[in-house]
Design a protein around this motif. Structure first.
Motif, PDB file in Angstrom:
ATOM      1  N   ILE A 196     -10.034  85.178  12.842  1.00 54.49           N
ATOM      2  CA  ILE A 196     -10.301  84.649  11.607  1.00 54.49           C
ATOM      3  C   ILE A 196     -10.113  85.812  10.646  1.00 54.49           C
ATOM      4  N   GLY A 200      -7.142  85.524   7.806  1.00 60.58           N
ATOM      5  CA  GLY A 200      -7.459  85.395   6.489  1.00 60.58           C
ATOM      6  C   GLY A 200      -7.096  86.365   5.362  1.00 60.58           C
ATOM      7  N   GLU A 209     -18.917  83.464  12.758  1.00 65.67           N
ATOM      8  CA  GLU A 209     -17.525  83.017  12.351  1.00 65.67           C
ATOM      9  C   GLU A 209     -17.728  82.305  10.890  1.00 65.67           C
ATOM     10  N   ARG A 237     -15.490  83.290   7.720  1.00 65.36           N
ATOM     11  CA  ARG A 237     -14.645  82.428   6.992  1.00 65.36           C
ATOM     12  C   ARG A 237     -15.236  82.187   5.371  1.00 65.36           C
ATOM     13  N   GLU A 265     -12.610  82.817   2.263  1.00 64.82           N
ATOM     14  CA  GLU A 265     -12.625  81.951   1.155  1.00 64.82           C
ATOM     15  C   GLU A 265     -13.130  82.302  -0.392  1.00 64.82           C
TER      16      GLU A 265
END
Length: 455
Positions: free
Chosen positions: A364, A368, A437, A441, A445
């Motif tokens: 992740i 990212g 998680e 995330r 973002e």
């Protein structure tokens, strides 16, 4: 421009040289509030010494006297508040997501916590035996045999400490003399340099450089002299995530045998090895007799606050470690030691699930960061990822991390604090993925929305 020389030294994380200029005003406000409004103290303490040292001083306006000058031994003058303390404080102030300091935001396994509760209820609450309760010493030896094939005597070759950081200190203070040369691989965990300074050692550094942070063998060979006492290795490696290869370890081992050099090896991330099997230096031919292996409970079982660590070494080396340990902490939390023994006897399925979970978290974050525009360097172990921040146009790692906190709302660690020469780390920052998680995330973002690559 970076105004000051930031130092770190790679379980458990960072110390700064005087004048962490870019953060001064921000840190001033943060520390002032933390100190229950002892504002005069914050103004008068040059270079922002540690919060713990400062809290003992009374507000000078209240009592009508001048603030005493903070005092510290010369061997520790250059070491100030850890970068982790500073970044965590700034994260709270700015409501930033903390991907800086390496502690999980989730709890350890229930079966280990229940074992600690049971030990407390069973009355195991007084001083433990100095070098560890027998059950934990045995569990450490059992785990070491399973991992390396080496059989060690739990009574004569294992010493339990208050975290791996104390194991590092006890090993260095117990085995390194003033004037001894010790070789470190930069970037490195901060307590290495600080403890070596307390021991009066001479530090030599070999720099591991991106993209693969491989060991420059010829530089290492040239660095070893008749005064070299030890080489300190951290694998898997904080902050880079590098795992020392079998070839690199073989070369280091042969150099140590040839030159009668000890190895101190910090292996707290041994169960977080994702792309290769962890190799313990002590398991190489002829190396156990000259190696001190350090490890801890916190990283593997997400219980960093318990501070349970240990050192494994042959009797002629563990004696010095025990002598130093006896006068540092003497013994470690008794009920937590019993719980740690339970943890180390966990089935293999626990470690398999741990690795799967962290590989998912790593994916992740890495995906990212790449999508945001960072240059992401490979991380084969630990729960850290190092990236090149220069696509975003900031002058150095400290300026970038300040911007990231204040304008984006995410915390990373400037890696220049892990180098003796801060210039070597000015293009790199470290993120951690030991978070749930959703947190990872959310951080990604925020960066996607507010970070823009400069063309």
């Amino acid at each position: 421009m970076l105004q000051s020389s930031v130092v770190h030294a790679g379980s458990n994380e960072m110390l700064i040289r005087p004048s962490f200029t870019i953060f001064r005003s921000t840190l001033h406000n943060t520390i002032s509030k933390t100190l229950h409004r002892t504002n005069n103290l914050s103004r008068n303490c040059r270079n922002y010494p540690s919060v713990m040292a400062s809290t003992a001083t009374v507000d000078s306006q209240t009592v009508g006297v001048s603030t005493p000058q903070v005092q510290v031994a010369k061997r520790l003058e250059k070491f100030k508040t850890t970068i982790f303390t500073q970044m965590s404080s700034l994260a709270i102030k700015h409501g930033a997501i903390n991907l800086g300091q390496g502690f999980p935001n989730f709890d350890g396994p229930e079966f280990v916590k229940e074992a600690a509760i049971q030990a407390i209820k069973d009355g195991k609450n007084q001083y433990a035996r100095g070098y560890g309760v027998p059950d934990l010493n045995s569990a450490v030896a059992e785990r070491f045999k399973k991992d390396t094939g080496l059989v060690v005597d739990p009574e004569k070759e294992v010493t339990v400490t208050s975290g791996c950081t104390e194991a590092i200190a006890a090993t260095i203070l117990g085995l390194i003399n003033p004037g001894d040369e010790v070789i470190l691989f930069t970037p490195f965990y901060d307590s290495y340099e600080a403890t070596l300074s307390m021991a009066g050692a001479k530090i030599k550094c070999i720099t591991l450089r991106p993209p693969d942070f491989s060991v420059p063998i010829e530089e290492l060979k040239a660095a070893i002299t008749k005064d070299t006492r030890a080489i300190l290795i951290n694998t898997p490696h904080n902050p880079t995530g590098k795992m020392f290869t079998r070839k690199e370890l073989d070369v280091i081992a042969s150099l140590c045998v040839e030159n009668d050099v000890l190895v101190i090896t910090d292996e707290v991330y041994d169960k977080l090895a994702f792309e290769a099997d962890h190799i313990s230096m002590a398991s190489l031919p002829g190396m156990y007799k000259r190696t001190v292996t350090l490890n801890s409970l916190g990283k593997t079982f997400s219980l960093t606050g318990w501070k349970i660590g240990w050192a494994i070494a042959p009797p002629h080396l563990i004696w010095g470690v025990r002598q130093a340990h006896a006068f540092l902490t003497f013994s470690t939390s008794t009920p937590m030691q019993y719980a740690a023994a339970t943890a180390l006897r966990a089935p293999d399925s626990y470690y398999e699930e741990l690795k799967r979970d962290y590989m998912a978290k790593k994916a992740i974050l890495v995906e990212g960061l790449e999508a945001v525009g960072f240059v992401v360097y490979p991380s084969s172990g630990t729960y850290f990822v190092v990236v090149d921040h220069t696509p975003f146009g900031l002058d150095n790692d400290i300026a970038f991390c300040e911007y990231l906190i204040k304008e984006v709302g995410v915390v990373a660690i400037p890696t220049s604090v892990f180098y003796l020469n801060p210039e070597e780390g000015k293009n790199l920052v470290r993120f951690t993925f030991c978070k749930d998680e959703n947190t990872l995330r959310s951080a990604v973002e925020r960066m996607k929305q507010k970070l823009k690559v400069q063309v």
